[in-house]
Design a protein around this motif. Structure first.
Motif, PDB file in Angstrom:
ATOM      1  N   SER A 117       0.814  -1.218   0.000  1.00  0.00           N
ATOM      2  CA  SER A 117       0.000   0.000   0.000  1.00  0.00           C
ATOM      3  C   SER A 117       0.852   1.274   0.000  1.00  0.00           C
ATOM      4  O   SER A 117       0.348   2.367  -0.169  1.00  0.00           O
ATOM      5  N   LEU A 118       2.159   1.128   0.201  1.00  0.00           N
ATOM      6  CA  LEU A 118       3.027   2.320   0.237  1.00  0.00           C
ATOM      7  C   LEU A 118       3.261   2.849  -1.179  1.00  0.00           C
ATOM      8  O   LEU A 118       3.187   2.105  -2.146  1.00  0.00           O
ATOM      9  N   PRO A 119       3.581   4.148  -1.297  1.00  0.00           N
ATOM     10  CA  PRO A 119       3.979   4.680  -2.604  1.00  0.00           C
ATOM     11  C   PRO A 119       5.207   3.924  -3.132  1.00  0.00           C
ATOM     12  O   PRO A 119       6.038   3.487  -2.329  1.00  0.00           O
ATOM     13  N   ALA A 120       5.285   3.794  -4.456  1.00  0.00           N
ATOM     14  CA  ALA A 120       6.369   3.010  -5.057  1.00  0.00           C
ATOM     15  C   ALA A 120       7.750   3.434  -4.545  1.00  0.00           C
ATOM     16  O   ALA A 120       8.617   2.610  -4.296  1.00  0.00           O
ATOM     17  N   ARG A 121       7.945   4.730  -4.390  1.00  0.00           N
ATOM     18  CA  ARG A 121       9.274   5.218  -4.007  1.00  0.00           C
ATOM     19  C   ARG A 121       9.633   4.894  -2.560  1.00  0.00           C
ATOM     20  O   ARG A 121      10.805   4.859  -2.187  1.00  0.00           O
ATOM     21  N   ALA A 122       8.609   4.685  -1.728  1.00  0.00           N
ATOM     22  CA  ALA A 122       8.873   4.239  -0.361  1.00  0.00           C
ATOM     23  C   ALA A 122       9.111   2.736  -0.368  1.00  0.00           C
ATOM     24  O   ALA A 122      10.011   2.216   0.295  1.00  0.00           O
ATOM     25  N   ARG A 123       8.287   2.041  -1.159  1.00  0.00           N
ATOM     26  CA  ARG A 123       8.368   0.578  -1.227  1.00  0.00           C
ATOM     27  C   ARG A 123       9.736   0.133  -1.720  1.00  0.00           C
ATOM     28  O   ARG A 123      10.342  -0.777  -1.188  1.00  0.00           O
ATOM     29  N   GLU A 124      10.241   0.797  -2.758  1.00  0.00           N
ATOM     30  CA  GLU A 124      11.484   0.306  -3.358  1.00  0.00           C
ATOM     31  C   GLU A 124      12.678   0.409  -2.405  1.00  0.00           C
ATOM     32  O   GLU A 124      13.498  -0.489  -2.354  1.00  0.00           O
ATOM     33  N   VAL A 125      12.747   1.510  -1.632  1.00  0.00           N
ATOM     34  CA  VAL A 125      13.908   1.604  -0.726  1.00  0.00           C
ATOM     35  C   VAL A 125      13.832   0.546   0.371  1.00  0.00           C
ATOM     36  O   VAL A 125      14.852  -0.006   0.792  1.00  0.00           O
ATOM     37  N   LEU A 126      12.598   0.247   0.823  1.00  0.00           N
ATOM     38  CA  LEU A 126      12.463  -0.782   1.864  1.00  0.00           C
ATOM     39  C   LEU A 126      12.824  -2.161   1.320  1.00  0.00           C
ATOM     40  O   LEU A 126      13.503  -2.945   1.985  1.00  0.00           O
ATOM     41  N   VAL A 127      12.374  -2.455   0.105  1.00  0.00           N
ATOM     42  CA  VAL A 127      12.684  -3.754  -0.498  1.00  0.00           C
ATOM     43  C   VAL A 127      14.198  -3.878  -0.701  1.00  0.00           C
ATOM     44  O   VAL A 127      14.806  -4.898  -0.367  1.00  0.00           O
ATOM     45  N   LEU A 128      14.816  -2.815  -1.215  1.00  0.00           N
ATOM     46  CA  LEU A 128      16.260  -2.874  -1.467  1.00  0.00           C
ATOM     47  C   LEU A 128      17.044  -3.023  -0.167  1.00  0.00           C
ATOM     48  O   LEU A 128      17.980  -3.806  -0.075  1.00  0.00           O
ATOM     49  N   ARG A 129      16.623  -2.273   0.854  1.00  0.00           N
ATOM     50  CA  ARG A 129      17.375  -2.306   2.106  1.00  0.00           C
ATOM     51  C   ARG A 129      17.099  -3.599   2.907  1.00  0.00           C
ATOM     52  O   ARG A 129      18.019  -4.288   3.322  1.00  0.00           O
ATOM     53  N   GLU A 130      15.824  -3.907   3.132  1.00  0.00           N
ATOM     54  CA  GLU A 130      15.505  -4.995   4.069  1.00  0.00           C
ATOM     55  C   GLU A 130      15.477  -6.369   3.404  1.00  0.00           C
ATOM     56  O   GLU A 130      15.837  -7.356   4.022  1.00  0.00           O
ATOM     57  N   LEU A 131      15.019  -6.448   2.163  1.00  0.00           N
ATOM     58  CA  LEU A 131      14.935  -7.770   1.533  1.00  0.00           C
ATOM     59  C   LEU A 131      16.199  -8.087   0.741  1.00  0.00           C
ATOM     60  O   LEU A 131      16.616  -9.232   0.662  1.00  0.00           O
ATOM     61  N   GLU A 132      16.792  -7.080   0.143  1.00  0.00           N
ATOM     62  CA  GLU A 132      17.982  -7.337  -0.667  1.00  0.00           C
ATOM     63  C   GLU A 132      19.280  -6.997   0.056  1.00  0.00           C
ATOM     64  O   GLU A 132      20.364  -7.294  -0.433  1.00  0.00           O
ATOM     65  N   GLY A 133      19.169  -6.351   1.217  1.00  0.00           N
ATOM     66  CA  GLY A 133      20.374  -6.044   1.990  1.00  0.00           C
ATOM     67  C   GLY A 133      21.320  -5.074   1.313  1.00  0.00           C
ATOM     68  O   GLY A 133      22.530  -5.140   1.509  1.00  0.00           O
ATOM     69  N   CYS A 134      20.786  -4.158   0.503  1.00  0.00           N
ATOM     70  CA  CYS A 134      21.640  -3.190  -0.191  1.00  0.00           C
ATOM     71  C   CYS A 134      22.169  -2.128   0.772  1.00  0.00           C
ATOM     72  O   CYS A 134      21.483  -1.727   1.711  1.00  0.00           O
ATOM     73  N   SER A 135      23.382  -1.671   0.509  1.00  0.00           N
ATOM     74  CA  SER A 135      23.942  -0.561   1.278  1.00  0.00           C
ATOM     75  C   SER A 135      23.351   0.745   0.750  1.00  0.00           C
ATOM     76  O   SER A 135      22.731   0.763  -0.315  1.00  0.00           O
ATOM     77  N   TYR A 136      23.543   1.835   1.489  1.00  0.00           N
ATOM     78  CA  TYR A 136      23.025   3.133   1.039  1.00  0.00           C
ATOM     79  C   TYR A 136      23.616   3.500  -0.323  1.00  0.00           C
ATOM     80  O   TYR A 136      22.944   4.054  -1.176  1.00  0.00           O
ATOM     81  N   LYS A 137      24.891   3.174  -0.504  1.00  0.00           N
ATOM     82  CA  LYS A 137      25.564   3.490  -1.750  1.00  0.00           C
ATOM     83  C   LYS A 137      24.892   2.755  -2.915  1.00  0.00           C
ATOM     84  O   LYS A 137      24.655   3.325  -3.977  1.00  0.00           O
ATOM     85  N   GLU A 138      24.582   1.480  -2.675  1.00  0.00           N
ATOM     86  CA  GLU A 138      23.918   0.699  -3.727  1.00  0.00           C
ATOM     87  C   GLU A 138      22.511   1.226  -3.994  1.00  0.00           C
ATOM     88  O   GLU A 138      22.083   1.307  -5.148  1.00  0.00           O
ATOM     89  N   ILE A 139      21.800   1.585  -2.922  1.00  0.00           N
ATOM     90  CA  ILE A 139      20.440   2.123  -3.100  1.00  0.00           C
ATOM     91  C   ILE A 139      20.501   3.388  -3.946  1.00  0.00           C
ATOM     92  O   ILE A 139      19.695   3.590  -4.857  1.00  0.00           O
TER      93      ILE A 139
END
Lengths: 174, 252
Positions: A117-139
């Motif tokens: 239900s979150l806006p796409a731009r909120a969803r993507e950072v959460l998916v990248l950080r929490e599910l994919e374990g990306c660093s800030y640099k990678e995000i």
């Protein structure tokens, strides 16, 4: 036309990240069939532009292409998905109670719905950080968000998710 | 640092993205601020749930096939080597032939040792895939290093290093024995966000020349290295970055 050795190198460096690509697309498009089509197209694009990859973080390079393909697809087919604004301030909400949250979000389905239900731009950072374990640099590399604002974007996204989870429960209780 | 600022900084703090100075600033503030402590706890809970709720989607095998096929269509599969070879034959001079012969010797040597390590890598990946079959993952199922380590006693003629890395995001699941290249090896099993990582450990044998120390095959990443006495190989569908992280932990 690419040569067989390019194909081999592509299969070795990029295909191992196919699950990450599928995961990001699935969460951005919120539909499995659509996201697989977009991923397939994005992989082909990645292959055609493979000569531009000069080593480094293969996953970030690939996910950047997948993300762009997803947004292009959304603009064309579901532009309403991109209309939700996501630029609110970081709120100082009353002290949360972690124990209640723990009980509320145990349910995977509920967490999934809240995230969707979150806006796409909120969803993507959460998916990248929490599910994919990306660093800030990678995000920053994948999303094009300036590195200096990744932290505040994540802060807003997490607060938004937190609020969604807690209000959804309040509604169900009343 | 004020609370408003700390509300954003806490995210960088929990994500391990602050430098030493900013970390210390945040800690100094949080120590005396009940609200920020509660916030920190709430975010940690939220993060843990996102990471542990099995929300990640996998690509279907069908998608992988479709992509492989599509990529093959985009590739000029007629080898240009034949053309190159003909051109090479036209270049006269014994010195060229001599250089070519020297190259060939080097290439043959590399290919031979490469085949050797490639075969072992293939065996390790097979062992990983086998371990994922129901009931095959572990002979001893324990997250406690003090249970797993003694289990190897008397079963192997070497002592593999066993440690739990739950704190760093790589909980120990258990261990088992495997046979690779005709020798018994220890297989330690770790998990990483639902992905299983097999850590194969065996005593270093000098005859193996490992030229390649990481790569991927059939969608599995592997990472191999040698310590002073042991040889290690990680195999998993977890990301190459995850494997490097675990390598660093084991190497410490």
């Amino acid at each position: 036309m690419l040569e067989p050795q390019d194909r081999l190198r592509f299969e070795q460096t990029m295909l191992p990240h196919l699950n990450s690509a599928a995961n990001l697309a699935r969460w951005l498009l919120r539909d499995r069939a659509d996201s697989e089509d977009v991923v397939q197209e994005a992989m082909l694009r990645a292959y055609r532009f493979f000569h531009q990859f000069h080593g480094g973080d293969a996953r970030a390079w690939l996910l950047q292409i997948v993300r762009n393909s997803c947004y292009t697809w959304l603009e064309k087919n579901r532009s309403a998905d991109l209309m939700t604004e996501f630029n609110e301030e970081v709120h100082q909400h009353p002290s949360p109670n972690p124990e209640t949250l723990a009980a509320q979000t145990d349910d995977r389905e509920r967490l999934k719905r809240a995230l969707e239900s979150l806006p796409a731009r909120a969803r993507e950072v959460l998916v990248l950080r929490e599910l994919e374990g990306c660093s800030y640099k990678e995000i920053a590399e994948i999303t094009g968000i300036p590195i200096g604002t990744v932290m505040s974007t994540l802060a807003r996204a997490r607060q938004r998710l937190y609020r969604t989870l807690t209000t959804a429960t309040a509604k169900e209780v009343s | 640092m004020n609370c408003e600022f700390a509300r954003t900084t806490v995210h960088g703090y929990l994500d391990g993205e602050l430098d030493v100075v900013r970390s210390a600033d945040f800690e100094a503030h949080a120590e005396g601020c009940v609200e920020c402590q509660a916030e920190m706890k709430a975010i940690s809970t939220l993060r843990r749930q996102l990471q542990q709720s099995d929300l990640s989607e996998q690509a279907s095998p069908d998608l992988l096939e479709r992509i492989r096929k599509q990529i093959a269509q985009e590739t000029n599969e007629k080898p240009s080597k034949i053309r190159d070879f003909r051109r090479a034959l036209l270049v006269p001079g014994l010195s060229v032939l001599a250089a070519a012969a020297a190259c060939l010797v080097v290439v043959l040597f590399i290919v031979q040792s490469h085949n050797q390590s490639g075969r072992i890598t293939a065996e390790l990946i097979d062992a990983h895939v086998r371990s994922l079959q129901p009931g095959h993952l572990t002979d001893v199922l324990s997250a406690d290093q003090h249970t797993v380590k003694p289990w190897f006693d008397g079963k192997l003629d070497f002592v593999p290093p066993v440690a739990d890395f739950s704190q760093q995001g790589f909980p120990l699941v258990g261990a088992r024995l495997d046979i690779i290249d005709g020798h018994e090896v220890a297989a330690l099993v770790y998990s990483r966000r639902k992905h299983i990582i097999n850590v194969f450990v065996w005593p270093y044998r000098e005859k193996e020349i490992s030229l390649v120390n990481s790569g991927s095959r059939h969608g599995y990443n592997w990472l191999q290295w040698q310590s002073e006495e042991m040889e290690f190989c990680l195999v998993s569908d977890a990301s190459a970055q995850d494997l490097r992280e675990l390598e660093n932990l084991i190497g410490q």
